[in-house]
Design a protein around this motif. Structure first.
Motif, short mmCIF file in Angstrom:
data_model
loop_
_atom_site.label_atom_id
_atom_site.label_comp_id
_atom_site.label_asym_id
_atom_site.label_seq_id
_atom_site.Cartn_x
_atom_site.Cartn_y
_atom_site.Cartn_z
N GLY A 204 12.85 7.59 -3.46
CA GLY A 204 12.48 6.84 -4.65
C GLY A 204 13.47 6.98 -5.81
N LYS A 205 14.64 7.52 -5.54
CA LYS A 205 15.63 7.74 -6.61
C LYS A 205 16.05 6.42 -7.25
N SER A 206 16.43 5.47 -6.41
CA SER A 206 16.87 4.18 -6.95
C SER A 206 15.74 3.50 -7.71
N THR A 207 14.55 3.55 -7.15
CA THR A 207 13.41 2.90 -7.79
C THR A 207 13.16 3.51 -9.16
N GLY B 157 17.91 13.90 -3.76
CA GLY B 157 16.76 13.94 -2.87
C GLY B 157 17.04 13.15 -1.62
N PRO B 158 16.22 13.30 -0.61
CA PRO B 158 16.46 12.61 0.66
C PRO B 158 16.41 11.09 0.51
N SER B 159 17.00 10.40 1.46
CA SER B 159 16.98 8.94 1.46
C SER B 159 15.54 8.43 1.49
N GLY B 160 15.27 7.43 0.67
CA GLY B 160 13.92 6.86 0.65
C GLY B 160 12.95 7.62 -0.25
N SER C 14 0.82 -1.21 0.00
CA SER C 14 0.00 0.00 0.00
C SER C 14 0.86 1.26 0.00
N PHE C 15 2.18 1.08 0.06
CA PHE C 15 3.09 2.23 0.10
C PHE C 15 3.48 2.67 -1.32
N GLN C 16 3.18 3.93 -1.64
CA GLN C 16 3.47 4.40 -2.99
C GLN C 16 4.88 4.98 -3.05
N1 ATP Z 1 11.48 -4.18 -2.11
C1 ATP Z 1 10.89 -3.20 -1.39
N2 ATP Z 1 9.80 -3.46 -0.64
C2 ATP Z 1 9.21 -2.48 0.09
N3 ATP Z 1 9.62 -1.22 0.13
C3 ATP Z 1 10.71 -0.89 -0.60
C4 ATP Z 1 11.40 -1.85 -1.39
N4 ATP Z 1 12.43 -1.24 -2.01
C5 ATP Z 1 12.37 0.05 -1.60
N5 ATP Z 1 11.36 0.27 -0.76
C6 ATP Z 1 10.98 1.55 -0.17
O1 ATP Z 1 10.74 2.46 -1.20
C7 ATP Z 1 11.23 3.74 -0.87
C8 ATP Z 1 12.11 4.27 -1.95
O2 ATP Z 1 13.27 3.46 -2.04
P1 ATP Z 1 14.50 3.86 -2.94
O3 ATP Z 1 15.54 2.82 -2.74
O4 ATP Z 1 14.05 4.12 -4.32
O5 ATP Z 1 14.96 5.21 -2.28
P2 ATP Z 1 16.24 6.08 -2.58
O6 ATP Z 1 15.77 7.44 -2.88
O7 ATP Z 1 17.10 5.41 -3.58
O8 ATP Z 1 16.96 6.09 -1.16
P3 ATP Z 1 18.52 6.01 -0.80
O9 ATP Z 1 19.06 7.40 -0.93
O10 ATP Z 1 18.49 5.56 0.62
O11 ATP Z 1 19.15 5.04 -1.72
C9 ATP Z 1 11.91 3.61 0.48
O12 ATP Z 1 11.05 4.12 1.47
C10 ATP Z 1 12.10 2.14 0.65
O13 ATP Z 1 11.98 1.80 2.00
#
Ligand code: ATP
Ligand code: MG
Lengths: 218, 241
Positions: free
Chosen positions: B39-42, B34-37, B13-15
């Motif tokens: 969504g950059k990696s995603t 952007g801050p950690s979490g 349910s987490f967008q």
């Molecule tokens: N496989 C997964 N299942 C559930 N939640 C996930 C999964 N992968 C990532 N998340 C959540 O999705 C959100 C975005 O993750 P993402 O890795 O894209 O962030 P990020 O911007 O790259 O952060 P960072 O700077 O820490 O690398 C985070 O809150 C993370 O907890």
């Protein structure tokens, strides 16, 4: 007890050698077959298609919960009933061992694969490989290297377990030893000899693997 | 070159991504921060389908990430560099670089090796061809990883925090290689906290927060006068040390 009679062993060496050959042959086929089908079973077990993974899991759990000797019996007595003709004790032993060992090798291989970091598959897939290609070229070579000691242990156990085939009238090394021991009434000599032979074979086996291991080490 | 249109993604349910849209032109270098979490990696993993998105579409060089047949081809043309390098520990440097070209592109060994050696020269590691990853420093490993991606002759390169696992003294050698690549006209999306690099090399900055693309602006404008309160807060935090 008296003195040890070495001649009794020399005299019966050809007979004992026949038994040993059967043990070797059975173990070699079961190890090769077990690792081959264990690898396939492990891939199925990790499949993203749920029913496929469940069937593989069922197979593994089933064979890990019954004793090998029972599987040997089953295959020997049930397969002829299903096929309508006898298969012979050696073939049925080969099938029983391979089916049984597949379950154990599967779990060893799966654990090895899962100990390889997931990012390694991502790196392969990101460069255009299929999941199977990444498995084959990236994950499996690393996993097998880590698994070598456990695979060796399992294979030694398997070799020792070949003594169970006496239940389907086959004469493996251990059975030959017992036969000679009771015929000649020389228990001490023969069972000492059997122990020494098992030790020498397994020791040589592990040295060989370590040697190979050393050759691969960077 | 890269079209990201209305992309959304959920973990349960987490967008994670909220209707993200941005396009990147050929030869452009875009830094995502952007801050950690946030969504950059995603987002960046969406571009080569490592993280499939639930809504919207991503098209790279005419190939749609959501179409299975396109995806394989797309991945051969989009290189990716990971935070933890992900070199193959059982292969030496040369074989690390040659593996995908030989397996995926069916190149001949000699051809692949010749190309690998050229690339090693380009990242300054000519003398390390026969070493194993464990024998290299982090900076050297990451440069090998870059060479490995380049061996596929990609048209786009994705970098996910390529220097954040490195000791400070090795960051520069990796950023230098990336700057060279940018100068040679490679299209790049780089997730990084290296703001100096962003300022010097990026054509545009994408700022993300809580799964949204909040700002997409040229570096000068972004760093001197961020539009959103969120970007201001992020920049003051990151620039204060
Ligand atoms: N496989 C997964 N299942 C559930 N939640 C996930 C999964 N992968 C990532 N998340 C959540 O999705 C959100 C975005 O993750 P993402 O890795 O894209 O962030 P990020 O911007 O790259 O952060 P960072 O700077 O820490 O690398 C985070 O809150 C993370 O907890
Ligand atoms: Mg990240």
């Amino acid at each position: 007890m008296g003195h040890l009679d070495v001649n009794v062993i020399l005299r019966n060496l050809p007979y004992l050698w026949e038994g040993l050959q059967l043990s070797f042959l059975l173990a070699a086929i079961a190890i090769a077959g077990g690792i081959f089908f264990g690898l396939i079973m492990a891939l199925l077990r990790m499949s993203s298609i749920r029913p496929v993974a469940w069937i593989a899991l069922g197979y593994v759990n089933f064979f890990r919960s019954v004793p090998l000797i029972l599987v040997i019996f089953w295959i020997y007595f049930l397969v002829p009933l299903l096929l309508g003709h006898a298969t012979g004790p050696f073939l049925s032993a080969v099938v029983a061992f391979t089916m049984f060992e597949t379950a154990y090798y599967c779990e060893i291989i799966r654990a090895g694969v899962q100990s390889t970091p997931k990012g390694q598959i991502s790196a392969g897939v990101a460069s255009g490989m299929t999941w199977l290609q990444a498995m084959r070229h990236i994950v499996m070579p690393q996993a097998f290297r880590k698994m070598r000691p456990i695979l060796l242990t399992q294979s030694i156990i398997l070799f020792q377990d070949t003594s169970l085939v006496y239940v389907v009238t086959l004469r493996d090394f251990m059975t030959s030893v017992s036969t000679v021991a009771s015929q000649e009434l020389r228990m001490v000599e023969l069972y000492l000899f059997a122990g020494a032979a098992y030790f020498a074979i397994c020791f040589a086996g592990s040295r060989l693997i370590n040697r190979l291991d050393g050759g691969f080490r960077r | 070159m890269i079209e990201i249109r209305d992309v959304s993604k959920w973990y349960g349910s987490f967008q994670v991504l909220k209707s993200c849209s941005v396009s990147v032109a050929r030869g452009e270098v875009v830094v995502v921060c952007g801050p950690s979490g946030s969504g950059k990696s995603t987002l960046i993993k969406g571009v080569n389908g490592l993280e499939p998105c639930d809504e919207g579409e991503i098209v790279v060089d005419g190939l749609n990430v959501g179409v299975k047949a396109d995806l394989r081809v797309l991945r051969t043309r989009v290189g990716m560099v990971f935070q933890n390098f992900e070199l193959y520990p059982h292969l030496n440097v040369l074989d690390n670089i040659c593996l995908a070209p030989m397996v995926v592109l069916k190149r001949k060994r000699e051809e692949a090796e010749a190309r690998a050696r050229t690339l090693l020269g380009r990242v300054g590691l000519t003398d390390h061809a026969l070493k194993f990853p464990a024998q290299l420093s982090g900076g050297q490993q990451q440069r090998v990883a870059i060479a490995r991606s380049l061996a596929m002759d990609p048209v786009v390169m994705l970098f996910d925090e390529p220097t954040s696992a490195l000791d400070p003294e090795m960051i520069k050698e990796v950023l230098d290689v990336m700057s060279d690549l940018a100068r040679d006209g490679m299209t790049m999306i780089v997730v990084t906290h290296e703001m100096g690099f962003a300022r010097r090399v990026a054509d545009r900055i994408i700022f993300m927060d809580a799964g949204e693309i909040v700002e997409v602006r040229p570096p000068e404008a972004f760093f001197t006068a961020p539009e959103s309160e969120r970007a201001r807060a992020f920049l003051s935090k990151i620039l204060e040390h």
